[in-house]
Design an enzyme around this catalytic site. Structure first.
Site, PDB file in Angstrom:
ATOM      1  N   SER A  55      60.501  47.886  73.121  1.00  0.00           N
ATOM      2  CA  SER A  55      59.684  47.874  71.906  1.00  0.00           C
ATOM      3  C   SER A  55      60.544  47.733  70.660  1.00  0.00           C
ATOM      4  O   SER A  55      61.679  48.228  70.612  1.00  0.00           O
ATOM      5  CB  SER A  55      58.871  49.169  71.828  1.00  0.00           C
ATOM      6  N   TYR A  93      56.645  43.050  66.533  1.00  0.00           N
ATOM      7  CA  TYR A  93      55.395  43.153  65.791  1.00  0.00           C
ATOM      8  C   TYR A  93      55.307  42.057  64.736  1.00  0.00           C
ATOM      9  O   TYR A  93      56.306  41.438  64.366  1.00  0.00           O
ATOM     10  CB  TYR A  93      55.302  44.515  65.080  1.00  0.00           C
ATOM     11  N   THR A 141      53.418  40.813  69.605  1.00  0.00           N
ATOM     12  CA  THR A 141      52.189  41.598  69.544  1.00  0.00           C
ATOM     13  C   THR A 141      51.366  41.195  68.332  1.00  0.00           C
ATOM     14  O   THR A 141      51.835  41.276  67.200  1.00  0.00           O
ATOM     15  CB  THR A 141      52.519  43.095  69.484  1.00  0.00           C
ATOM     16  N   LYS A 158      50.843  38.884  73.028  1.00  0.00           N
ATOM     17  CA  LYS A 158      50.200  40.099  73.546  1.00  0.00           C
ATOM     18  C   LYS A 158      49.131  40.593  72.574  1.00  0.00           C
ATOM     19  O   LYS A 158      49.389  40.745  71.385  1.00  0.00           O
ATOM     20  CB  LYS A 158      51.253  41.188  73.751  1.00  0.00           C
ATOM     21  N   HIS A 196      45.759  46.949  73.379  1.00  0.00           N
ATOM     22  CA  HIS A 196      46.760  47.915  72.925  1.00  0.00           C
ATOM     23  C   HIS A 196      46.549  49.275  73.583  1.00  0.00           C
ATOM     24  O   HIS A 196      46.771  50.331  72.973  1.00  0.00           O
ATOM     25  CB  HIS A 196      46.732  48.061  71.398  1.00  0.00           C
TER      26      HIS A 196
END
Length: 384
Positions: A110, A133, A159, A258, A283
């Protein structure tokens, strides 16, 4: 009455993690947004699906491996990105990445991991994935992508379902990202103090507990408050499908989008950059509550994209039987988030390895008793 000597299932690992972790940390991992309907339905929707048992077939040889993105995986399930994993075990992301590599499935780091890209690369020998992100500072995002590529990451998991941050009421109740009275702070401190194993192995033995990938962007940051502030300031709600071309220009490897839950969005993703992969994900029920379960959204997205891209299912996977069900309804593979972090918190690297082994064994039985000897043979006929 069971002696409860060893955790076996994901629910077992969850219970051990609940006992070991401070309440704030456990609820951050375990909880979802608002009334948590989607969080629960992600799991319950798999329970509503029934496998079609078939007998007297030659299932003497079962192969749980799958070829995904041109690579052979031991089972068709990778470890999903989970922020703060290093808060759940000593250098948690490193332990999980090692377990995934040894077992033979990808690990995804992440953006807000405790361990940095470089630390994971140093601790492993095979490429891992990096999750990014949608953030406003394009320069810093490009720098993160360069660092990941230089470290040998083979895929970027981008994401897209964090245009705004969903409200997670468990976190608010627990005082995260909110001002607390002195009495409440003492109550939280007492809860942390009771978790002796966590204090010894993580709080003291797992330092530094900061954002490994964001040390320059969030200098001296500690804890969930700093994370919440950084996310709130850096999420980019103005990004559109047209901006994905910028991602393609800055990332030379595979791109996996994603956060897609709608067939129209899957089509738009394909039109924008033809990503190598799409992850059907809400999520983990942590963003928009009352969305469909991911397994319910999967078939329409599979139908929309056909075989033009790899489709992964994220959300609700709690067993090898669930993996078989996901493949039957059109997924090429799955991502698992909470299961590996529960196991990590409970038993560290050994726990993650054992959990993956259990998933494989459960797949073996499910495949044998639905009449499939290879993962490529699993289709809708496996569902009753």
């Amino acid at each position: 009455m069971s002696l409860d000597l060893n955790p076996v299932s994901v629910s077992d690992y969850r219970e051990v993690a609940r006992k070991r972790l401070p309440t704030q940390l456990f609820d951050y991992l375990d909880g979802g947004s608002y009334a948590e309907r989607t969080l629960g339905d992600n799991v319950e929707a798999f329970g509503r699906l029934k496998l079609r048992q078939r007998v007297l077939r030659d299932v003497s040889t079962i192969d749980t491996t799958a070829e995904v993105f041109g690579e052979k995986w031991t089972i068709p399930a990778a470890l999903a990105p989970v922020g703060f994993a290093g808060m759940y075990a000593r250098r948690g992301e490193v332990q999980a990445a090692r377990a995934a590599e040894a077992f033979g499935v990808p690990y995804t780091l992440s953006t807000v991991g405790i361990c940095s890209i470089e630390e994971i690369a140093k601790a492993t020998t095979k490429p891992f994935w990096f999750q990014l992100y949608v953030i406003k500072d394009r320069g810093y995002a490009a720098e993160l992508m360069k660092r990941a590529h230089d470290a040998g990451c083979s895929a970027l998991v981008f994401t897209v379902d964090l245009a705004v941050l969903g409200a997670r009421y468990r976190d608010i109740r627990n005082g995260m990202n909110t001002k607390m009275s002195a009495g409440k702070r003492l109550k939280v401190a007492a809860d942390f103090a009771r978790r002796v194993h966590w204090l010894k192995n993580v709080a003291l033995g797992g330092r530094p507990l900061d954002f490994g990938n964001l040390r320059e962007a969030v200098p001296g940051a500690r804890g969930f408050g700093a994370f919440g502030a950084w996310v709130a300031q850096n999420l980019d709600p103005s990004m559109t499908w047209d901006d994905l071309e910028w991602v393609r220009k800055n990332w030379p490897g595979k791109i996996i989008i994603k956060g897609v839950m709608d067939a129209d969005d899957a089509r738009l993703a394909m039109n924008a950059i033809s990503p190598e992969g799409i992850v059907v994900s809400n999520h983990g029920g942590r963003q928009l509550d009352s969305t469909p379960a991911t397994i319910e959204a999967l078939p329409a997205i599979r139908e929309e994209v056909g075989n033009a891209t790899t489709v992964l299912l994220d959300g609700g996977i709690r067993s090898g039987l669930d993996i078989v069900k996901a493949l039957a309804l059109g997924a090429d593979a799955c991502l698992m988030g909470r299961p590996w972090v529960y196991a990590l918190a409970a038993r560290g690297e050994a726990g993650v390895s054992a959990m993956l082994g259990t998933m494989k064994q459960e797949m073996h039985v499910a495949m044998a008793l639905t009449g499939s000897t290879k993962t490529s043979e699993i289709d809708k006929s496996a569902i009753a």
